[in-house]
Scaffold this active site. Structure first.
Site, PDB file in Angstrom:
ATOM      1  N   GLY A 214       0.822  -1.210   0.000  1.00  0.00           N
ATOM      2  CA  GLY A 214       0.000   0.000   0.000  1.00  0.00           C
ATOM      3  C   GLY A 214       0.846   1.246   0.000  1.00  0.00           C
ATOM      4  CG  ASN A 215      -0.365   4.644  -1.525  1.00  0.00           C
ATOM      5  OD1 ASN A 215      -1.053   5.477  -0.974  1.00  0.00           O
ATOM      6  ND2 ASN A 215      -0.794   3.936  -2.581  1.00  0.00           N
ATOM      7  NE  ARG A 216       3.772   8.061   5.276  1.00  0.00           N
ATOM      8  CZ  ARG A 216       4.515   9.156   5.271  1.00  0.00           C
ATOM      9  NH1 ARG A 216       5.570   9.223   4.485  1.00  0.00           N
ATOM     10  NH2 ARG A 216       4.218  10.177   6.031  1.00  0.00           N
ATOM     11  CB  SER A 217      -2.578   8.293  -0.424  1.00  0.00           C
ATOM     12  OG  SER A 217      -3.603   9.213  -0.689  1.00  0.00           O
TER      13      SER A 217
END
Ligand code: CTP
Length: 412
Positions: A214-217
């Site tokens: 995933g990512n931190r958005s």
């Protein structure tokens, strides 16, 4: 239109139609009056079977009338609508939606709707079958096309034993939508009649049933863009990938998980839209294989798994490549850090050229800027070479700056 003078309490007309959820409108009224709004309640005659006039008069401190024959010398059917800063109808029944869509004027509330020049917010509540009925859906679509904001009902327990979409959203959510519309009113409803798609959040690419890349958005900036567009009159579809913030009540949300799901949802919503804003952080890669069972550690470290990645499609680049005659205006995002190959602006300009979108919202990530922060600072790069800096401000302010740049680029 005659609106409240600077500093005066915003004037809100609260229309109440004849549904059981009318009792919740009393809580909405309370919330609005306690937060400094001057509220005039206009119930329909049938709503008085659910909540009586005395309740509205006591809670609002204003007189209440339901038909155009009360108080004739005051010409209330024209005066009330003209002087309002916002008209909100909660609950809006199937009958009220039909009368509003077709311009009927058979009671005071429908007259107010016809004379109002301010933003109008309709909050439907009814049984699921009624809400999903084609006649109701067509009326809602017609009203939205004309720039009326129609909230989607919440899902959950309805009056009887049944449950599903049709519940009146919580009064606090309706009040938030009212505040947004009132704030947007200052800028005008310059997106009225437009269809806007905003993707927000970050995709997750599963490795196995419990793990993902995933990512931190957080989705904050995309959600702010969606809310601002709705406040400025647009019909908004929010393609939401794992948001950390709630979906604003005034937008239609399509929830997605992976980049491929996001691509399908964005492409479907982009059909006939005026603008697509790709604010989501879309994973460039996904695991080449997804294990159906949880991946186990095993005893032998030499046999630890290696994750092979496969490239995801570039959703924005595909939209650019598929452009035909009446294609939507395309807005991309770029979160950059400077490096030895160039500074943030140079990377942004290169990305705009590579992606071929109409506008690129460039933000520098790092320190207190970017992910999960309530503030943002961006530069708006136009395909025509224009560059506009938006100094650090709340994500709501940045959202309005983006729409300020987009509106003049739209075809009339
Ligand atoms: N984007 C997209 N599909 C992808 C990746 C990105 O539509 N698979 C969109 C993003 O929503 C954003 C823009 O493209 O609007 C730029 O995203 P970014 O990740 O910065 O671009 P990349 O082309 O992946 O470039 P980089 O190599 O810098 O990550």
């Amino acid at each position: 239109m005659s609106t409240s003078p600077q500093g005066a309490r915003p004037r809100v007309v609260l229309g109440v139609a004849g549904g059981i959820a009318a009792y919740k409108a009393a809580l909405l009224l309370r919330e609005l009056t306690e937060t400094g709004h001057d509220v005039r309640v206009v119930p329909t005659a049938s709503s008085e079977r659910f909540v009586g006039r005395a309740t509205w008069e006591a809670l609002s401190g204003n007189p209440v009338t339901t038909d155009v024959w009360d108080d004739v010398p005051e010409v209330p059917h024209v005066r009330i609508g003209r002087h309002a800063d916002l008209v909100v109808v909660a609950p809006a029944t199937a009958d009220l939606l039909a009368r509003a869509a077709h311009g009927l004027a058979d009671d005071l509330l429908t007259n107010v709707l016809l004379t109002a020049t301010c933003p109008v917010l309709l909050v439907p509540a009814m049984h699921t079958e009624m809400w999903l009925n084609a006649a109701v859906q067509d009326n809602v679509a017609l009203l939205r096309r004309r720039g009326v904001t129609v909230l989607d009902p919440a899902s959950g327990r309805l009056t009887g034993a049944d449950s599903g979409p049709g519940r009146l959203p919580e009064p606090a959510d309706i009040a938030a939508a009212c505040r947004r519309l009132l704030a947007g009113g200052a800028r005008g409803r310059d997106l009225a009649g437009r269809r806007v798609v905003v993707s927000a959040g970050g995709t997750r690419e599963p490795l196995d049933p419990v793990r993902f890349l995933g990512n931190r958005s957080s989705g904050r900036q995309g959600v702010a863009l969606a809310a601002a567009a709705a406040a400025r009159g647009a019909a908004v579809t929010l393609v939401a990938a794992h948001l950390e913030v709630p979906v604003p009540a005034a937008v239609e949300a399509v929830h997605v998980g992976t980049a491929l799901e996001l691509r399908a949802a964005v492409r479907a919503a982009a059909e006939g839209a005026d603008v697509v804003v790709m604010a989501a952080a879309v994973a460039d890669f996904r695991p080449a294989t997804r294990s159906d069972a949880k991946i186990k550690k095993g005893d032998d470290p030499a046999r630890d798994p290696v994750v092979l990645l496969e490239r995801n499609p570039d959703v924005l680049a595909e939209l650019v490549a598929d452009r035909t005659g009446r294609a939507p205006l395309l807005v991309g995002f770029a979160a950059e850090t400077g490096d030895e190959d160039g500074d943030v602006l140079e990377h942004g300009r290169a990305k705009l050229a590579r992606k071929g979108c109409d506008l690129l919202v460039l933000n520098e990530v790092g320190e207190r800027r970017g992910f999960a922060e309530p503030v943002n600072a961006v530069t708006l790069l136009g395909a025509d070479g224009t560059e506009r800096e938006v100094p650090e401000a709340s994500k709501d302010v940045v959202a309005d700056a983006v729409w300020d740049a987009v509106v003049p680029m739209l075809t009339p």
